[in-house]
Design a protein around this motif. Structure first.
Motif, mmCIF file in Angstrom:
data_model
loop_
_atom_site.group_PDB
_atom_site.id
_atom_site.type_symbol
_atom_site.label_atom_id
_atom_site.label_comp_id
_atom_site.label_asym_id
_atom_site.label_seq_id
_atom_site.Cartn_x
_atom_site.Cartn_y
_atom_site.Cartn_z
ATOM 1 N N LYS A 59 -42.481 74.792 106.158
ATOM 2 C CA LYS A 59 -41.623 74.992 107.335
ATOM 3 C C LYS A 59 -41.583 73.841 108.324
ATOM 4 C CE LYS A 59 -41.679 79.939 106.969
ATOM 5 N NZ LYS A 59 -42.828 80.822 106.898
ATOM 6 N N CYS B 118 -37.762 66.932 113.862
ATOM 7 C CA CYS B 118 -36.719 67.238 114.844
ATOM 8 C C CYS B 118 -35.513 66.336 114.549
ATOM 9 C CB CYS B 118 -37.249 66.980 116.250
ATOM 10 S SG CYS B 118 -35.975 67.045 117.528
ATOM 11 N N GLU B 119 -34.334 66.930 114.545
ATOM 12 C CA GLU B 119 -33.123 66.162 114.232
ATOM 13 C C GLU B 119 -32.823 65.098 115.267
ATOM 14 O OE1 GLU B 119 -30.051 69.095 114.025
ATOM 15 O OE2 GLU B 119 -30.852 69.977 112.162
ATOM 16 N N SER B 120 -33.399 65.296 116.447
ATOM 17 C CA SER B 120 -33.081 64.394 117.531
ATOM 18 C C SER B 120 -34.155 63.336 117.775
ATOM 19 C CB SER B 120 -32.851 65.224 118.793
ATOM 20 O OG SER B 120 -32.534 64.392 119.858
ATOM 21 N N GLU C 199 -41.027 73.101 113.475
ATOM 22 C CA GLU C 199 -40.445 74.012 112.480
ATOM 23 C C GLU C 199 -39.047 74.478 112.880
ATOM 24 O OE1 GLU C 199 -43.770 74.586 113.737
ATOM 25 O OE2 GLU C 199 -44.091 76.742 113.534
ATOM 26 N N GLN C 200 -38.556 73.958 114.015
ATOM 27 C CA GLN C 200 -37.169 74.225 114.428
ATOM 28 C C GLN C 200 -36.317 73.014 114.068
ATOM 29 O OE1 GLN C 200 -36.715 77.193 115.637
ATOM 30 N NE2 GLN C 200 -38.902 77.621 115.874
ATOM 31 N N PRO C 201 -34.987 73.205 113.979
ATOM 32 C CA PRO C 201 -34.149 72.023 113.718
ATOM 33 C C PRO C 201 -34.302 70.984 114.835
ATOM 34 C CG PRO C 201 -32.870 74.040 113.434
ATOM 35 C CD PRO C 201 -34.197 74.449 114.014
ATOM 36 N N VAL C 202 -34.379 71.476 116.084
ATOM 37 C CA VAL C 202 -34.598 70.576 117.222
ATOM 38 C C VAL C 202 -35.852 71.066 117.959
ATOM 39 C CG1 VAL C 202 -33.625 69.640 119.354
ATOM 40 C CG2 VAL C 202 -32.117 70.142 117.426
ATOM 41 N N CYS C 203 -36.729 70.147 118.331
ATOM 42 C CA CYS C 203 -38.055 70.528 118.845
ATOM 43 C C CYS C 203 -38.002 71.106 120.258
ATOM 44 C CB CYS C 203 -38.995 69.329 118.804
ATOM 45 S SG CYS C 203 -38.696 68.165 120.148
#
Ligand SMILES: [Zn+2]
Length: 200
Positions: free
Chosen positions: A54, A58-60, A66-70
């Motif tokens: 998981k 972070c995409e950013s 474990e999230q797309p963006v932290c």
């Protein structure tokens, strides 16, 4: 290690992939898990598996999450007007401990090192360019380690944004030359932050 069965030998060998763990410590760990704490071993296995499945980037800002963006990038109380560039997630943690910075981060996961095949692409520098644009960032704080490679990396990033009207600063005071951020005490690090110098 020949007195151990093949499976134990394999386990000990695997444990030595951890930083700072030599064959002796690995043996002790394996014995502890097998003899004294099989429940703990099962929990370790489950946690490791879940984290591997998981936890991503972070995409950013590329930090581990474990999230797309932290949670830092999505925190409404923080501002992307400042982006602090660090080498490792441990540096983010060290700076967060000082409680003196409320901007965003960008994690390189390394530093420029042509000899090891680490160039701008490996450090995700195009994503940094995108983050700077998307967040209408006004200041990039270069907090790479004050080592030769860390300085070269900071210099490279400074040049990347040379044509833009953006403040670029470099943390300075108190961080010992050749030192690593994560091992610097909080007070010194906070001071280094406050004393950063514009470099463009
Ligand atoms: Zn992030």
């Amino acid at each position: 290690m020949s007195q151990f069965s093949p499976l134990i030998r394999k386990l000990v060998e695997s444990l030595t992939i951890l930083p700072g763990v030599g064959p002796k410590s690995a043996q002790r760990m394996a014995m502890h898990l097998l003899e004294r704490d099989r429940k703990g071993a099962a929990r370790l296995l489950a946690d490791l598996q879940a984290a591997l499945e998981k936890v991503g980037h972070c995409e950013s800002c590329r930090n581990l999450t474990e999230q797309p963006v932290c949670s830092i990038c999505t925190d409404e109380k923080r501002s992307g007007k400042q982006i602090c560039v660090v080498e490792n997630p441990a540096d983010v943690h060290a700076i967060e401990q000082t409680n003196s910075y409320h901007g965003h981060y960008f994690v390189l996961f390394g530093r420029l090192s042509p000899i090891d095949g680490i160039g701008p692409a490996e450090l995700g520098l195009e994503l940094l360019r995108k983050a700077v644009a998307d967040k209408t960032c006004e200041e990039i704080i270069l907090a790479t380690n004050p080592t030769v490679e860390g300085e070269a990396t900071a210099q490279f990033i400074r040049q990347m944004f040379a044509k833009q009207t953006i403040t670029i600063s470099r943390i300075a005071h108190g961080v010992p030359l050749g030192g690593e951020l994560e091992f610097v005490d909080g007070g010194t690090l906070a001071h280094a932050f406050a004393g950063r110098k514009q470099v463009n």
